[in-house]
Design a protein around this motif. Structure first.
Motif, PDB file in Angstrom:
ATOM      1  N   VAL A  93      -3.169   2.677   0.516  1.00  0.00           N
ATOM      2  CA  VAL A  93      -2.956   1.282   0.112  1.00  0.00           C
ATOM      3  C   VAL A  93      -2.724   0.393   1.344  1.00  0.00           C
ATOM      4  O   VAL A  93      -3.248  -0.730   1.439  1.00  0.00           O
ATOM      5  CB  VAL A  93      -1.780   1.189  -0.873  1.00  0.00           C
ATOM      6  N   LEU A  94      -1.940   0.878   2.324  1.00  0.00           N
ATOM      7  CA  LEU A  94      -1.694   0.092   3.550  1.00  0.00           C
ATOM      8  C   LEU A  94      -2.990  -0.159   4.316  1.00  0.00           C
ATOM      9  O   LEU A  94      -3.238  -1.262   4.828  1.00  0.00           O
ATOM     10  CB  LEU A  94      -0.682   0.819   4.437  1.00  0.00           C
ATOM     11  N   SER A  95      -3.826   0.866   4.412  1.00  0.00           N
ATOM     12  CA  SER A  95      -5.115   0.714   5.102  1.00  0.00           C
ATOM     13  C   SER A  95      -5.988  -0.299   4.384  1.00  0.00           C
ATOM     14  O   SER A  95      -6.625  -1.163   5.010  1.00  0.00           O
ATOM     15  CB  SER A  95      -5.802   2.075   5.174  1.00  0.00           C
ATOM     16  N   GLU A  96      -5.997  -0.191   3.033  1.00  0.00           N
ATOM     17  CA  GLU A  96      -6.809  -1.126   2.240  1.00  0.00           C
ATOM     18  C   GLU A  96      -6.229  -2.540   2.329  1.00  0.00           C
ATOM     19  O   GLU A  96      -6.978  -3.530   2.342  1.00  0.00           O
ATOM     20  CB  GLU A  96      -6.830  -0.640   0.783  1.00  0.00           C
ATOM     21  N   TYR A  97      -4.898  -2.622   2.400  1.00  0.00           N
ATOM     22  CA  TYR A  97      -4.244  -3.934   2.503  1.00  0.00           C
ATOM     23  C   TYR A  97      -4.652  -4.653   3.790  1.00  0.00           C
ATOM     24  O   TYR A  97      -4.983  -5.844   3.784  1.00  0.00           O
ATOM     25  CB  TYR A  97      -2.731  -3.740   2.446  1.00  0.00           C
ATOM     26  N   LEU A  98      -4.638  -3.943   4.917  1.00  0.00           N
ATOM     27  CA  LEU A  98      -5.022  -4.548   6.195  1.00  0.00           C
ATOM     28  C   LEU A  98      -6.457  -5.051   6.141  1.00  0.00           C
ATOM     29  O   LEU A  98      -6.762  -6.173   6.575  1.00  0.00           O
ATOM     30  CB  LEU A  98      -4.857  -3.519   7.322  1.00  0.00           C
ATOM     31  N   LYS A  99      -7.312  -4.242   5.607  1.00  0.00           N
ATOM     32  CA  LYS A  99      -8.733  -4.611   5.525  1.00  0.00           C
ATOM     33  C   LYS A  99      -8.929  -5.833   4.630  1.00  0.00           C
ATOM     34  O   LYS A  99      -9.605  -6.801   5.008  1.00  0.00           O
ATOM     35  CB  LYS A  99      -9.504  -3.413   4.984  1.00  0.00           C
ATOM     36  N   LYS A 100      -8.332  -5.813   3.456  1.00  0.00           N
ATOM     37  CA  LYS A 100      -8.496  -6.920   2.507  1.00  0.00           C
ATOM     38  C   LYS A 100      -7.839  -8.200   3.036  1.00  0.00           C
ATOM     39  O   LYS A 100      -8.341  -9.312   2.824  1.00  0.00           O
ATOM     40  CB  LYS A 100      -7.860  -6.527   1.162  1.00  0.00           C
ATOM     41  N   PHE A 101      -6.691  -8.033   3.686  1.00  0.00           N
ATOM     42  CA  PHE A 101      -5.991  -9.206   4.205  1.00  0.00           C
ATOM     43  C   PHE A 101      -6.825  -9.917   5.265  1.00  0.00           C
ATOM     44  O   PHE A 101      -6.938 -11.158   5.272  1.00  0.00           O
ATOM     45  CB  PHE A 101      -4.633  -8.785   4.783  1.00  0.00           C
ATOM     46  N   TYR A 119       1.389 -11.769   6.316  1.00  0.00           N
ATOM     47  CA  TYR A 119       1.015 -10.357   6.365  1.00  0.00           C
ATOM     48  C   TYR A 119       2.273  -9.482   6.330  1.00  0.00           C
ATOM     49  O   TYR A 119       2.325  -8.480   5.616  1.00  0.00           O
ATOM     50  CB  TYR A 119       0.216 -10.081   7.632  1.00  0.00           C
ATOM     51  N   LYS A 120       3.263  -9.855   7.110  1.00  0.00           N
ATOM     52  CA  LYS A 120       4.500  -9.068   7.153  1.00  0.00           C
ATOM     53  C   LYS A 120       5.196  -9.046   5.791  1.00  0.00           C
ATOM     54  O   LYS A 120       5.753  -8.026   5.371  1.00  0.00           O
ATOM     55  CB  LYS A 120       5.441  -9.634   8.208  1.00  0.00           C
ATOM     56  N   LYS A 121       5.128 -10.177   5.118  1.00  0.00           N
ATOM     57  CA  LYS A 121       5.748 -10.242   3.793  1.00  0.00           C
ATOM     58  C   LYS A 121       5.035  -9.308   2.817  1.00  0.00           C
ATOM     59  O   LYS A 121       5.655  -8.619   1.999  1.00  0.00           O
ATOM     60  CB  LYS A 121       5.713 -11.674   3.281  1.00  0.00           C
ATOM     61  N   GLY A 122       3.707  -9.313   2.923  1.00  0.00           N
ATOM     62  CA  GLY A 122       2.929  -8.408   2.067  1.00  0.00           C
ATOM     63  C   GLY A 122       3.179  -6.956   2.424  1.00  0.00           C
ATOM     64  O   GLY A 122       3.252  -6.080   1.552  1.00  0.00           O
ATOM     65  N   ARG A 123       3.283  -6.727   3.747  1.00  0.00           N
ATOM     66  CA  ARG A 123       3.550  -5.359   4.216  1.00  0.00           C
ATOM     67  C   ARG A 123       4.901  -4.862   3.703  1.00  0.00           C
ATOM     68  O   ARG A 123       5.038  -3.714   3.265  1.00  0.00           O
ATOM     69  CB  ARG A 123       3.546  -5.359   5.737  1.00  0.00           C
ATOM     70  N   SER A 124       5.884  -5.717   3.715  1.00  0.00           N
ATOM     71  CA  SER A 124       7.210  -5.322   3.206  1.00  0.00           C
ATOM     72  C   SER A 124       7.171  -5.089   1.689  1.00  0.00           C
ATOM     73  O   SER A 124       7.905  -4.248   1.148  1.00  0.00           O
ATOM     74  CB  SER A 124       8.249  -6.393   3.548  1.00  0.00           C
ATOM     75  N   PHE A 125       6.286  -5.826   1.005  1.00  0.00           N
ATOM     76  CA  PHE A 125       6.166  -5.642  -0.456  1.00  0.00           C
ATOM     77  C   PHE A 125       5.582  -4.265  -0.784  1.00  0.00           C
ATOM     78  O   PHE A 125       6.006  -3.608  -1.734  1.00  0.00           O
ATOM     79  CB  PHE A 125       5.293  -6.747  -1.054  1.00  0.00           C
ATOM     80  N   VAL A 126       4.602  -3.835   0.051  1.00  0.00           N
ATOM     81  CA  VAL A 126       4.038  -2.492  -0.141  1.00  0.00           C
ATOM     82  C   VAL A 126       5.138  -1.442   0.055  1.00  0.00           C
ATOM     83  O   VAL A 126       5.241  -0.487  -0.730  1.00  0.00           O
ATOM     84  CB  VAL A 126       2.869  -2.244   0.825  1.00  0.00           C
ATOM     85  N   ASP A 127       5.947  -1.614   1.111  1.00  0.00           N
ATOM     86  CA  ASP A 127       7.045  -0.669   1.337  1.00  0.00           C
ATOM     87  C   ASP A 127       8.015  -0.659   0.158  1.00  0.00           C
ATOM     88  O   ASP A 127       8.526   0.404  -0.228  1.00  0.00           O
ATOM     89  CB  ASP A 127       7.799  -1.046   2.618  1.00  0.00           C
ATOM     90  N   LEU A 128       8.265  -1.854  -0.410  1.00  0.00           N
ATOM     91  CA  LEU A 128       9.171  -1.955  -1.556  1.00  0.00           C
ATOM     92  C   LEU A 128       8.608  -1.223  -2.781  1.00  0.00           C
ATOM     93  O   LEU A 128       9.322  -0.497  -3.469  1.00  0.00           O
ATOM     94  CB  LEU A 128       9.427  -3.424  -1.886  1.00  0.00           C
ATOM     95  N   ILE A 196      -5.686  -3.697  -4.774  1.00  0.00           N
ATOM     96  CA  ILE A 196      -5.428  -2.528  -3.930  1.00  0.00           C
ATOM     97  C   ILE A 196      -4.328  -1.605  -4.436  1.00  0.00           C
ATOM     98  O   ILE A 196      -4.276  -0.434  -4.058  1.00  0.00           O
ATOM     99  CB  ILE A 196      -5.080  -2.984  -2.490  1.00  0.00           C
ATOM    100  N   ILE A 197      -3.417  -2.115  -5.292  1.00  0.00           N
ATOM    101  CA  ILE A 197      -2.282  -1.295  -5.724  1.00  0.00           C
ATOM    102  C   ILE A 197      -2.766  -0.143  -6.606  1.00  0.00           C
ATOM    103  O   ILE A 197      -3.555  -0.321  -7.526  1.00  0.00           O
ATOM    104  CB  ILE A 197      -1.249  -2.142  -6.487  1.00  0.00           C
ATOM    105  N   LYS A 198      -2.268   1.057  -6.324  1.00  0.00           N
ATOM    106  CA  LYS A 198      -2.588   2.259  -7.099  1.00  0.00           C
ATOM    107  C   LYS A 198      -1.289   3.003  -7.410  1.00  0.00           C
ATOM    108  O   LYS A 198      -0.412   3.074  -6.555  1.00  0.00           O
ATOM    109  CB  LYS A 198      -3.517   3.184  -6.308  1.00  0.00           C
ATOM    110  N   PRO A 199      -1.192   3.570  -8.642  1.00  0.00           N
ATOM    111  CA  PRO A 199       0.014   4.352  -8.984  1.00  0.00           C
ATOM    112  C   PRO A 199       0.048   5.657  -8.190  1.00  0.00           C
ATOM    113  O   PRO A 199      -0.994   6.235  -7.878  1.00  0.00           O
ATOM    114  CB  PRO A 199      -0.144   4.607 -10.491  1.00  0.00           C
ATOM    115  N   ASN A 200       1.248   6.102  -7.871  1.00  0.00           N
ATOM    116  CA  ASN A 200       1.398   7.364  -7.141  1.00  0.00           C
ATOM    117  C   ASN A 200       2.341   8.352  -7.834  1.00  0.00           C
ATOM    118  O   ASN A 200       2.712   9.368  -7.272  1.00  0.00           O
ATOM    119  CB  ASN A 200       1.898   7.092  -5.719  1.00  0.00           C
TER     120      ASN A 200
END
Length: 682
Positions: A93-101, A119-128, A196-200
């Motif tokens: 998801v992080l890799s796809e996020y960078l590409k899409k962003f 970007y940082k805000k989105g990155r922190s949202f992925v971590d959350l 880009i979000i996928k369940p894990n």
């Protein structure tokens, strides 16, 4: 060896009964539970009736079923749910996020993408999002449900269900996280995340179920214990909740765990003795009061078979679920036996069957009381089973008695009606409906065992049957005579409580042998020519006597039941063809009585005795000239008294009082036939 075989052959009927008795006993014992039976009876809320009870051995106190169910429910609510965690999804998801962003915001950003605040805000949202994980679907567990995340068979994290993110929560979380961003950027970034979000996290059902079963298996079935010789309950003490649980624990332990091989063998022997004793009583009853049934191995087998069937059905229901014990239509047993034999035999066999079932049913006293009362009602109410309405009425009465008796027992035990188990009434209704199956069952038994019931007798009494049609065509006078005898015999049977349907059928068929030589019998001589004028007295007597033998042959050829053939055999007993005997005696005194006597046997039941009387009276009444009431009375008395003097009724279970009643009926009927008026005194 030959003598042994001859002896065995002579006693083969007795040998068969012994083998039947032993095999039935062993089969019933095989069906019974092979444990001891707790010798004390007790009820919740009632005083303890026996002496002080001390523990005979150490045993654990079993928890009540409600207590165990409560613990199971608590374990199920607190049991952890296991989910599989895919740790690689976040990196993808992080890799796809960078590409899409970069693709979405490349024209709007002056700074390097990695340093962009958005970007940082989105990155922190992925971590959350992936700090705990995203579920693949909504599972609707309570928020406080314990959750275990597993990756590669290793526990990664333990948390609560509310800590995981459901797909349905994603939109709300995006709006909250990017609420301060410019509107245009917020819409783009939200759209980007939906791509880009996928369940894990996915549910591991097998691991969850295994863990639950392991926890459930650890629930203890007992709480505390009772030591040997410890006082359990005192005489007169009320059996409260705690005492009831302890007593049930002792009963269960006593019946299931204390039996070693020696105990088992003793229990087996005891069951065998009791079952054998009950079946022996049935055989002795047949031998003393129903000898004709006892001598017939088919009928004895039929009775034992029905007893075994009822016990088998009951044990099968108990092994499945003892709550359905009252569905078994036990009243079919007295119904069937009454249909083929009589009420007394039906009730006796029913009571013995209920006594045997008392060993294996729960609440044995209640069960036995209900079933015996229902059996008595069955015997008292069911009459003329061939009438369909009678069966429905009787089944309704039986069901009502079940319901009333059960209601009374419940009130006695509980002291109130608020907790009445209404579903038990439904079981009684089902039992009543099952009892209606007795009609087709009787038909099946008739075909399998060669027996005859009142239903078959009703069919045979139809004068349009092939055999009676043939009789009316070949020997119309005999047919008319048979109808008159049938009416007289039926009225006589009703007067003394004999089987009216059976005696009517027997009367209709008793003279079918006259079809072979109809003109040799006066009732069929319409031309005035008497064939006996060309025969000797001995030959004439032989022709007359042979109508009994011919009748038996015709009856067997047309598959008439043995109960009907008995009337053909016995309706003249061992009496003489008196007319030709006296005629020959006047010419020749050197006579053989057997040449002028019927072969017999003598009547051996009330019904066959009734037919002999009615047949003789009706046939002789045709010779009466200018009949009067006095003549008819003397005539009936003379004929029947002569039969009694000759010992024709010695084998029949008929009393002098009943014979007097039959005479009265015959006098009244004959007076009506000849249209006599009452002679009033002048």
């Amino acid at each position: 060896m030959k003598e042994l075989l001859n002896k065995w052959y002579k006693n083969h009927a007795l040998v068969y009964k012994i083998l039947l008795f032993l095999s039935t006993t062993l089969f019933i014992v095989y069906l019974f539970p092979k444990t001891g039976k707790f010798r004390f009876s007790f009820e919740k809320g009632k005083p303890w009736q026996s002496e002080n009870l001390y523990a005979p051995f150490n045993f654990a106190i079993k928890k009540a079923q409600e207590e165990i169910e409560s613990e199971r429910l608590e374990v199920e609510n607190n049991a952890s749910v296991y989910f599989d965690l895919n740790t690689e999804v976040k990196d993808l998801v992080l890799s796809e996020y960078l590409k899409k962003f970069n693709q979405t915001f490349k024209d709007t950003l002056d700074l390097n993408t990695n340093e962009s605040s958005l970007y940082k805000k989105g990155r922190s949202f992925v971590d959350l999002l992936y700090s705990n994980g995203i579920l693949d679907t909504d599972y609707n567990y309570p928020n406080t449900k314990p959750v275990v995340l597993v990756s590669s068979n290793t526990i990664e994290k333990q948390l609560q269900y509310e800590d995981l993110i459901e797909i349905g929560q994603l939109r709300q979380r995006l709006d909250d996280h990017f609420s301060e961003s410019p509107s245009a950027d917020r819409n783009k970034i939200i759209s980007l995340f939906f791509d880009i979000i996928k369940p894990n996290i996915t549910l591991n059902e097998s691991l969850t179920q295994n863990a639950l079963e392991e926890e459930l298996s650890q629930i203890s079935q007992t709480r505390g214990s009772i030591d040997k010789d410890q006082l359990i309950i005192s005489k007169g003490q009320v059996v409260e909740d705690e005492e009831y649980i302890v007593l049930n624990s002792l009963k269960s332990e006593y019946e299931s765990q204390v039996w070693n091989t020696a105990n088992y063998n003793w229990v087996l022997v005891a069951y065998t003795l009791l079952v054998a004793l009950a079946l022996l009583m049935l055989l002795l009853f047949l031998r003393k009061y129903r000898m004709e049934v006892f001598l017939n191995n088919t009928k004895v087998t039929f009775i034992f078979f029905n007893v075994v069937i009822m016990i088998l059905l009951t044990t099968l229901v108990i092994s499945y679920n003892s709550q359905y014990i009252y569905v078994v239509p036990l009243c079919i047993l007295p119904l069937v036996l009454k249909a083929f034999f009589d009420a007394r035999l039906g009730l006796f066999a029913h009571v013995l069957t209920v006594l045997l079932l008392g060993f294996i049913v729960p609440n044995s006293y209640e069960y036995m009381f209900l079933q015996i009362i229902a059996g008595i009602v069955t015997i008292l109410t069911v009459s003329e089973l061939y009438k369909r309405a009678n069966l429905f009425i009787s089944v309704g009465q039986i069901t009502l008695i079940y319901i009333i008796a059960y209601f009374a027992f419940f009130v006695i035990q509980e002291g109130q009606v608020t907790s009445l188990k209404w579903e038990t009434f439904g079981l009684f209704i089902l039992c009543g409906l099952a009892t209606l199956f007795v009609q087709p069952l009787i038909y099946i038994y008739e075909k399998v065992f060669g027996l005859v019931s009142d239903v078959s007798l009703l069919e045979l009494s139809d004068t349009n049957t092939k055999l009676l049609k043939e009789l009316s065509n070949k020997a119309p006078g005999t047919f008319h005579h048979s109808l008159n005898v049938a009416n007289l015999a039926e009225a006589s049977a009703n007067e003394i409580g004999a089987n009216a349907m059976l005696v009517r059928v027997g009367a209709l068929y008793h003279d079918i042998g006259k079809m072979k030589n109809p003109t040799y019998f006066t009732e069929n001589q319409s031309t005035g020519i008497n064939p006996h004028d060309e025969l000797s007295n001995r030959e004439s007597a032989r022709v007359i006597v042979n109508h009994v033998i011919k009748g038996i042959e015709i009856a067997k050829k047309h598959n008439l039941p043995d109960r009907v053939i008995d009337f053909i055999r016995t309706h003249h007993g061992t009496s003489m063809v008196y007319y030709f005997y006296m005629k020959e005696k006047a010419e020749n005194e050197d006579l053989k009585l057997e040449d002028y006597s019927y072969p017999g046997p003598k009547p051996f039941s009330k019904e066959t005795a009734i037919l002999m009387m009615c047949d003789s009276v009706e046939a002789a009444s045709k010779s009466l000239k200018e009949p009067t009431t006095t003549k008819i009375n003397d005539f009936v008395e003379s004929i029947i008294d002569k039969q009694m003097e000759n010992g024709q009724f010695l084998n029949a279970n008929i009393t002098f009082k009943e014979i007097q009643s039959i005479k009265k009926v015959l006098k009244h009927k004959l007076a009506n036939i000849y249209h006599l008026r009452i002679e009033y005194p002048e």
